[in-house]
Scaffold this motif. Sequence first.
Motif, PDB file in Angstrom:
ATOM      1  N   UNK A 112       2.941   7.314  -1.196  1.00 50.61           N
ATOM      2  CA  UNK A 112       3.381   5.706  -1.366  1.00 50.61           C
ATOM      3  C   UNK A 112       3.351   5.324  -2.946  1.00 50.61           C
ATOM      4  N   UNK A 113       4.483   4.890  -3.171  1.00 52.33           N
ATOM      5  CA  UNK A 113       4.707   4.655  -4.454  1.00 52.33           C
ATOM      6  C   UNK A 113       4.718   5.773  -5.483  1.00 52.33           C
ATOM      7  N   UNK A 114       5.061   6.896  -4.858  1.00 49.10           N
ATOM      8  CA  UNK A 114       5.420   8.172  -5.730  1.00 49.10           C
ATOM      9  C   UNK A 114       3.763   8.806  -5.569  1.00 49.10           C
ATOM     10  N   UNK A 115       2.804   8.383  -5.230  1.00 49.22           N
ATOM     11  CA  UNK A 115       1.605   9.021  -5.124  1.00 49.22           C
ATOM     12  C   UNK A 115       1.270   9.500  -3.793  1.00 49.22           C
ATOM     13  N   UNK A 116       0.504  10.673  -3.877  1.00 43.56           N
ATOM     14  CA  UNK A 116       0.066  11.409  -2.566  1.00 43.56           C
ATOM     15  C   UNK A 116      -1.337  10.793  -2.204  1.00 43.56           C
ATOM     16  N   UNK A 117      -1.634  10.209  -1.228  1.00 40.10           N
ATOM     17  CA  UNK A 117      -2.967   9.616  -0.626  1.00 40.10           C
ATOM     18  C   UNK A 117      -3.103  10.477   0.601  1.00 40.10           C
ATOM     19  N   UNK A 118      -4.559  10.522   1.087  1.00 46.43           N
ATOM     20  CA  UNK A 118      -5.053  11.046   2.229  1.00 46.43           C
ATOM     21  C   UNK A 118      -4.484   9.866   3.187  1.00 46.43           C
ATOM     22  N   UNK A 119      -4.210  10.009   4.341  1.00 46.95           N
ATOM     23  CA  UNK A 119      -3.758   9.111   5.116  1.00 46.95           C
ATOM     24  C   UNK A 119      -3.955   9.191   6.722  1.00 46.95           C
ATOM     25  N   UNK A 120      -3.976   8.052   7.589  1.00 53.42           N
ATOM     26  CA  UNK A 120      -4.105   8.154   8.983  1.00 53.42           C
ATOM     27  C   UNK A 120      -3.050   7.306   9.378  1.00 53.42           C
ATOM     28  N   UNK A 121      -2.747   7.625  10.704  1.00 53.61           N
ATOM     29  CA  UNK A 121      -1.567   6.640  11.122  1.00 53.61           C
ATOM     30  C   UNK A 121      -2.196   5.397  12.098  1.00 53.61           C
ATOM     31  N   UNK A 122      -1.825   4.482  12.098  1.00 48.40           N
ATOM     32  CA  UNK A 122      -2.471   3.225  13.125  1.00 48.40           C
ATOM     33  C   UNK A 122      -1.271   2.501  13.769  1.00 48.40           C
ATOM     34  N   UNK A 123      -0.547   3.313  14.597  1.00 47.09           N
ATOM     35  CA  UNK A 123       0.649   2.697  15.139  1.00 47.09           C
ATOM     36  C   UNK A 123       1.752   2.703  14.006  1.00 47.09           C
ATOM     37  N   UNK A 124       2.105   1.461  13.804  1.00 43.01           N
ATOM     38  CA  UNK A 124       3.422   1.184  12.976  1.00 43.01           C
ATOM     39  C   UNK A 124       2.739   1.160  11.391  1.00 43.01           C
ATOM     40  N   UNK A 125       1.730   1.223  11.350  1.00 43.69           N
ATOM     41  CA  UNK A 125       0.739   1.261   9.925  1.00 43.69           C
ATOM     42  C   UNK A 125       0.338   2.703   9.411  1.00 43.69           C
ATOM     43  N   UNK A 126       0.233   2.653   8.162  1.00 44.59           N
ATOM     44  CA  UNK A 126      -0.251   4.079   7.658  1.00 44.59           C
ATOM     45  C   UNK A 126      -1.584   3.631   6.870  1.00 44.59           C
ATOM     46  N   UNK A 127      -2.914   4.000   6.878  1.00 45.57           N
ATOM     47  CA  UNK A 127      -3.719   3.785   6.337  1.00 45.57           C
ATOM     48  C   UNK A 127      -4.138   4.880   5.316  1.00 45.57           C
ATOM     49  N   UNK A 128      -3.804   4.561   4.004  1.00 46.85           N
ATOM     50  CA  UNK A 128      -3.981   5.219   2.587  1.00 46.85           C
ATOM     51  C   UNK A 128      -5.562   5.348   2.444  1.00 46.85           C
ATOM     52  N   UNK A 129      -6.131   6.359   2.215  1.00 44.91           N
ATOM     53  CA  UNK A 129      -7.589   6.501   1.872  1.00 44.91           C
ATOM     54  C   UNK A 129      -7.854   7.243   0.422  1.00 44.91           C
ATOM     55  N   UNK A 130      -8.800   6.521  -0.263  1.00 46.58           N
ATOM     56  CA  UNK A 130      -9.213   7.021  -1.573  1.00 46.58           C
ATOM     57  C   UNK A 130     -10.744   7.141  -1.517  1.00 46.58           C
ATOM     58  N   UNK A 131     -11.203   7.962  -2.402  1.00 47.79           N
ATOM     59  CA  UNK A 131     -12.656   8.016  -2.550  1.00 47.79           C
ATOM     60  C   UNK A 131     -13.258   7.701  -3.776  1.00 47.79           C
ATOM     61  N   UNK A 132     -12.590   6.726  -4.538  1.00 44.25           N
ATOM     62  CA  UNK A 132     -12.700   6.034  -5.559  1.00 44.25           C
ATOM     63  C   UNK A 132     -12.068   4.521  -5.534  1.00 44.25           C
ATOM     64  N   UNK A 133     -12.875   3.745  -6.272  1.00 40.03           N
ATOM     65  CA  UNK A 133     -12.045   2.386  -6.104  1.00 40.03           C
ATOM     66  C   UNK A 133     -10.948   2.304  -6.794  1.00 40.03           C
ATOM     67  N   UNK A 134     -10.000   1.613  -6.249  1.00 38.59           N
ATOM     68  CA  UNK A 134      -8.812   1.563  -6.863  1.00 38.59           C
ATOM     69  C   UNK A 134      -8.118   0.078  -6.385  1.00 38.59           C
ATOM     70  N   UNK A 135      -7.451  -0.611  -7.447  1.00 40.25           N
ATOM     71  CA  UNK A 135      -6.968  -2.022  -7.023  1.00 40.25           C
ATOM     72  C   UNK A 135      -6.170  -2.005  -5.742  1.00 40.25           C
ATOM     73  N   UNK A 136      -6.345  -3.012  -5.061  1.00 37.88           N
ATOM     74  CA  UNK A 136      -5.646  -2.950  -3.660  1.00 37.88           C
ATOM     75  C   UNK A 136      -6.115  -2.192  -2.580  1.00 37.88           C
ATOM     76  N   UNK A 137      -7.201  -1.598  -2.873  1.00 38.36           N
ATOM     77  CA  UNK A 137      -7.936  -0.598  -1.745  1.00 38.36           C
ATOM     78  C   UNK A 137      -9.284  -1.564  -1.364  1.00 38.36           C
TER      79      UNK A 137
END
Length: 123
Positions: free
Chosen positions: A9-34
């Motif tokens: 996403x935006x050139x950055x690799x994130x852990x992720x899961x699929x939720x139908x038409x959505x992708x849930x990006x996962x971080x283990x540290x706080x980040x703006x927008x999460x």
Amino acid sequence: MLNNSYAIYNGIKYEATSNGEDIVLIKHEAEEGFEPSKVRENYYKKTVRRNEVSEYFTLRKNTTYKGVDVAIVEEKGDELLLFGSNHRLPDLGFDTISRGEYRKWVNRHNVEYIKEEKYSYLD
């Protein structure tokens, strides 16, 4: 079992899961927008549309143990948790976890190789 699914996403690799038409990006540290998880500590997520990610894929590790192909589902130091469905696995000391599914912890020096394969989910 490890979460081995990722999205770019935006050139950055994130852990992720699929939720139908959505992708849930996962971080283990706080980040703006999460947003912080309400049930898990040090777990932040951001939901984006599937068409907003350039790639969504799973990485799986495989090996051969005593001539039988199996998946590596967890790693702890030099120990690997192997998983498979081959009927020969109980004879190799694998525990039955459900009908036709077996697992066993082994030292990584006891496997023939470790191969990582990528399975992409976007067209």
